[in-house]
Design an enzyme around this catalytic site. Structure first.
Site, PDB file in Angstrom:
ATOM      1  N   GLY A  14       0.810  -1.217   0.000  1.00 19.80           N
ATOM      2  CA  GLY A  14       0.000   0.000   0.000  1.00 19.80           C
ATOM      3  C   GLY A  14       0.844   1.267   0.000  1.00 19.80           C
ATOM      4  NE  ARG A 101      -4.093   7.070  14.243  1.00 23.17           N
ATOM      5  CZ  ARG A 101      -4.575   7.480  13.068  1.00 23.17           C
ATOM      6  NH1 ARG A 101      -5.617   8.285  13.025  1.00 23.17           N
ATOM      7  NH2 ARG A 101      -4.001   7.092  11.949  1.00 23.17           N
ATOM      8  CB  CYS A 130      -1.121  11.746   7.936  1.00 18.55           C
ATOM      9  SG  CYS A 130      -2.718  11.805   7.128  1.00 18.55           S
ATOM     10  CD  GLN A 157      -6.876  16.017   5.256  1.00 23.02           C
ATOM     11  OE1 GLN A 157      -7.575  16.565   6.088  1.00 23.02           O
ATOM     12  NE2 GLN A 157      -6.646  14.720   5.271  1.00 23.02           N
ATOM     13  CG  HIS A 244      -2.349  15.770   3.945  1.00 21.13           C
ATOM     14  ND1 HIS A 244      -2.814  15.325   2.736  1.00 21.13           N
ATOM     15  CD2 HIS A 244      -2.653  14.789   4.840  1.00 21.13           C
ATOM     16  CE1 HIS A 244      -3.382  14.124   2.898  1.00 21.13           C
ATOM     17  NE2 HIS A 244      -3.276  13.785   4.159  1.00 21.13           N
ATOM     18  CD  GLN A 319      -0.263  12.361   3.008  1.00 18.12           C
ATOM     19  OE1 GLN A 319       0.214  13.387   2.534  1.00 18.12           O
ATOM     20  NE2 GLN A 319      -0.667  11.359   2.273  1.00 18.12           N
TER      21      GLN A 319
HETATM   22  N1  LIG Z   1      -2.280   7.282   3.371  1.00 16.00           N
HETATM   23  C1  LIG Z   1      -1.992   8.034   4.408  1.00 16.00           C
HETATM   24  O1  LIG Z   1      -1.566   9.198   4.291  1.00 16.00           O
HETATM   25  C2  LIG Z   1      -2.138   7.498   5.801  1.00 16.00           C
HETATM   26  C3  LIG Z   1      -1.549   8.236   6.830  1.00 16.00           C
HETATM   27  C4  LIG Z   1      -1.641   7.759   8.130  1.00 16.00           C
HETATM   28  C5  LIG Z   1      -2.301   6.573   8.363  1.00 16.00           C
HETATM   29  N2  LIG Z   1      -2.866   5.873   7.338  1.00 16.00           N
HETATM   30  C6  LIG Z   1      -3.491   4.595   7.647  1.00 16.00           C
HETATM   31  O2  LIG Z   1      -2.570   3.576   7.236  1.00 16.00           O
HETATM   32  C7  LIG Z   1      -3.285   2.435   6.775  1.00 16.00           C
HETATM   33  C8  LIG Z   1      -2.846   2.123   5.334  1.00 16.00           C
HETATM   34  O3  LIG Z   1      -3.162   3.223   4.505  1.00 16.00           O
HETATM   35  P1  LIG Z   1      -2.693   3.310   2.978  1.00 16.00           P
HETATM   36  O4  LIG Z   1      -3.003   4.696   2.577  1.00 16.00           O
HETATM   37  O5  LIG Z   1      -1.305   2.800   2.813  1.00 16.00           O
HETATM   38  O6  LIG Z   1      -3.729   2.301   2.271  1.00 16.00           O
HETATM   39  P2  LIG Z   1      -3.595   1.523   0.854  1.00 16.00           P
HETATM   40  O7  LIG Z   1      -2.704   2.229  -0.065  1.00 16.00           O
HETATM   41  O8  LIG Z   1      -5.011   1.282   0.456  1.00 16.00           O
HETATM   42  O9  LIG Z   1      -2.924   0.122   1.248  1.00 16.00           O
HETATM   43  C9  LIG Z   1      -3.582  -0.820   2.064  1.00 16.00           C
HETATM   44  C10 LIG Z   1      -2.669  -2.003   2.301  1.00 16.00           C
HETATM   45  O10 LIG Z   1      -3.304  -2.897   3.210  1.00 16.00           O
HETATM   46  C11 LIG Z   1      -3.396  -4.188   2.606  1.00 16.00           C
HETATM   47  N3  LIG Z   1      -4.635  -4.839   2.978  1.00 16.00           N
HETATM   48  C12 LIG Z   1      -5.898  -4.404   2.774  1.00 16.00           C
HETATM   49  N4  LIG Z   1      -6.791  -5.311   3.254  1.00 16.00           N
HETATM   50  C13 LIG Z   1      -6.059  -6.327   3.766  1.00 16.00           C
HETATM   51  C14 LIG Z   1      -6.389  -7.553   4.392  1.00 16.00           C
HETATM   52  N5  LIG Z   1      -7.659  -7.928   4.610  1.00 16.00           N
HETATM   53  N6  LIG Z   1      -5.375  -8.368   4.797  1.00 16.00           N
HETATM   54  C15 LIG Z   1      -4.091  -8.004   4.583  1.00 16.00           C
HETATM   55  N7  LIG Z   1      -3.713  -6.858   4.001  1.00 16.00           N
HETATM   56  C16 LIG Z   1      -4.685  -6.014   3.600  1.00 16.00           C
HETATM   57  C17 LIG Z   1      -3.346  -3.939   1.111  1.00 16.00           C
HETATM   58  O11 LIG Z   1      -2.902  -5.126   0.469  1.00 16.00           O
HETATM   59  P3  LIG Z   1      -3.328  -5.532  -1.043  1.00 16.00           P
HETATM   60  O12 LIG Z   1      -2.337  -4.837  -1.936  1.00 16.00           O
HETATM   61  O13 LIG Z   1      -3.142  -7.008  -1.038  1.00 16.00           O
HETATM   62  O14 LIG Z   1      -4.736  -5.084  -1.235  1.00 16.00           O
HETATM   63  C18 LIG Z   1      -2.328  -2.798   1.044  1.00 16.00           C
HETATM   64  O15 LIG Z   1      -1.029  -3.320   1.161  1.00 16.00           O
HETATM   65  C19 LIG Z   1      -4.780   2.785   6.910  1.00 16.00           C
HETATM   66  O16 LIG Z   1      -5.220   2.343   8.169  1.00 16.00           O
HETATM   67  C20 LIG Z   1      -4.771   4.300   6.881  1.00 16.00           C
HETATM   68  O17 LIG Z   1      -5.880   4.869   7.532  1.00 16.00           O
HETATM   69  C21 LIG Z   1      -2.773   6.302   6.053  1.00 16.00           C
END
Ligand SMILES: NC(=O)c1ccc[n+]([C@@H]2O[C@H](COP(=O)([O-])OP(=O)(O)OC[C@H]3O[C@@H](n4cnc5c(N)ncnc54)[C@H](OP(=O)(O)O)[C@@H]3O)[C@@H](O)[C@H]2O)c1
Length: 337
Positions: A14, A101, A130, A157, A244, A319
């Site tokens: 991700g 959190r 973030c 954002q 952001h 972020q």
């Molecule tokens: N993006 C940000 O700026 C940010 C900042 C702070 C916190 N967060 C938090 O960090 C987390 C990840 O965010 P992201 O933006 O990186 O999301 P993302 O790009 O959608 O990536 C999600 C990841 O989780 C995996 N995943 C989803 N469902 C799963 C399951 N059932 N079992 C195992 N792996 C699974 C996906 O794997 P596949 O490739 O196999 O689908 C992918 O590797 C979220 O909780 C988000 O709220 C995000």
């Protein structure tokens, strides 16, 4: 924990997970082995690390056996289900989701601000929202000199905050718009190209705040360890790929000269002052993208407060980096070995 820990990254494919993998490599985190975990969709996919490729494994109940540090970057439901299993298997979990959190027994850490919190973890440490991290990085050095009483935040954002699929949606919908094709949004609820809209998290009908705004308000107080700070936020999604922005109007206990704030932020760890009035050059996502430091500028007296106790500023941070991956890796580095 062994001297060189075994590290698992859940969500390695991700937006955050990819950055965590690169950050471990960039910061030469002394790991003895690394496990890349994601859903069944990605099992077998190979990701680069330290000049080699490593296959992604499917998340299972036994995925954390033998793991010392597990950095979670999947979703809240995966964290709620698998973090307790990882802790039971002996790992310390550093969780990027919002699942834990606000739990009183879970430290919500930004190492530059409340690093001492690590001592009270009971297996799970939370990485903050973030936007909360980026805002806190710029506000904490000011708060330690002159306590903050009230924060009014408005955010700009980026797509990356909603994950890798939202970044792709912004690219695709922009391409379609430029070519005069129609595009049906799949990830975000509204047309994203050449548009802005209120943050896509649900709105609480009682308070009128959406989930993102509520997180920023609650988490800022928890990170600062000061429940008396009044915070309000309005969160807006803008068609920027990553990084952001936040406008901040901040009221302090005593009058605060903008020049003093400039000097403090110019010397603050993890912050870069970008405040060139003559050139009209201030923080921008284009400059923050790919960098760990938070950019701070447009520092001026908030003229709506005649007492001189309020400042206005603009802050931008990538972020996926300081708001998530390096913050998590910094926490991992601070764990006793
Ligand atoms: N993006 C940000 O700026 C940010 C900042 C702070 C916190 N967060 C938090 O960090 C987390 C990840 O965010 P992201 O933006 O990186 O999301 P993302 O790009 O959608 O990536 C999600 C990841 O989780 C995996 N995943 C989803 N469902 C799963 C399951 N059932 N079992 C195992 N792996 C699974 C996906 O794997 P596949 O490739 O196999 O689908 C992918 O590797 C979220 O909780 C988000 O709220 C995000």
């Amino acid at each position: 924990m062994s001297k060189s820990p075994v590290v698992a990254i859940l969500g390695a494919t991700g937006a955050i997970g990819v950055e965590v993998v690169q950050c471990l490599e960039r910061r030469r985190f002394p790991l003895s082995a690394r496990r890349l975990l994601a859903s069944a969709r990605s099992a077998g996919r190979r990701l680069p690390f330290a000049g080699r490729e490593q296959p992604v494994e499917e998340l299972t109940e036994h995925a954390f056996d033998g793991v010392d540090v597990a950095i979670f970057a999947a979703g809240g439901s995966e964290s709620r289900q698998f973090a307790p299993l990882a802790v039971r298997a002996g790992a310390v979990v550093i969780d990027n989701s919002s699942a834990f959190r606000m739990q009183a027994d879970v430290p919500l850490m930004v190492p530059e601000i409340n690093g001492a919190e690590i001592a009270r973890h009971r297996g799970i440490i939370a990485n903050p929202n973030c936007v909360a991290v980026i805002g806190a990085m710029a506000l904490w050095p000011l708060h330690t000199r002159n306590p903050i009483r009230r924060i009014v935040a408005a955010t700009y954002q980026a797509a990356s905050g909603a994950g890798a699929a939202a970044m792709e949606e912004l690219r695709e919908s922009t391409r379609a718009s430029l070519e005069g094709r129609s595009y049906e949004p799949r990830v975000l609820p509204h047309p994203y190209a050449f548009n802005v809209f209120s943050h896509n998290t649900p709105v609480d009908p009682d308070s009128g705040y959406n989930e993102e705004e509520t997180k920023i308000m609650q988490e800022t107080r928890k990170i600062f360890g000061d429940e008396s700070i009044r915070v309000t936020a309005t969160c807006i999604r803008v068609p920027v790929l990553r990084a952001h922005g936040i406008t901040l109007n901040v009221e302090f206990e005593r009058p605060f000269a903008p020049a003093d704030a400039r000097e403090i932020l110019g010397a603050a760890p993890g912050v870069k002052l970008v405040d060139d009035v003559a050139r009209n050059y201030f923080p921008m996502p284009a400059d923050a993208s790919g960098h760990d430091r938070v950019l701070a500028g447009r520092i001026r007296r908030d003229l709506s407060d005649p007492t001189g106790r309020s400042l206005a500023l603009f802050v931008v941070g990538d972020q996926l980096l300081k708001g998530a991956a390096p913050n998590a890796v910094q926490i991992a580095e601070a764990l006793p070995r």
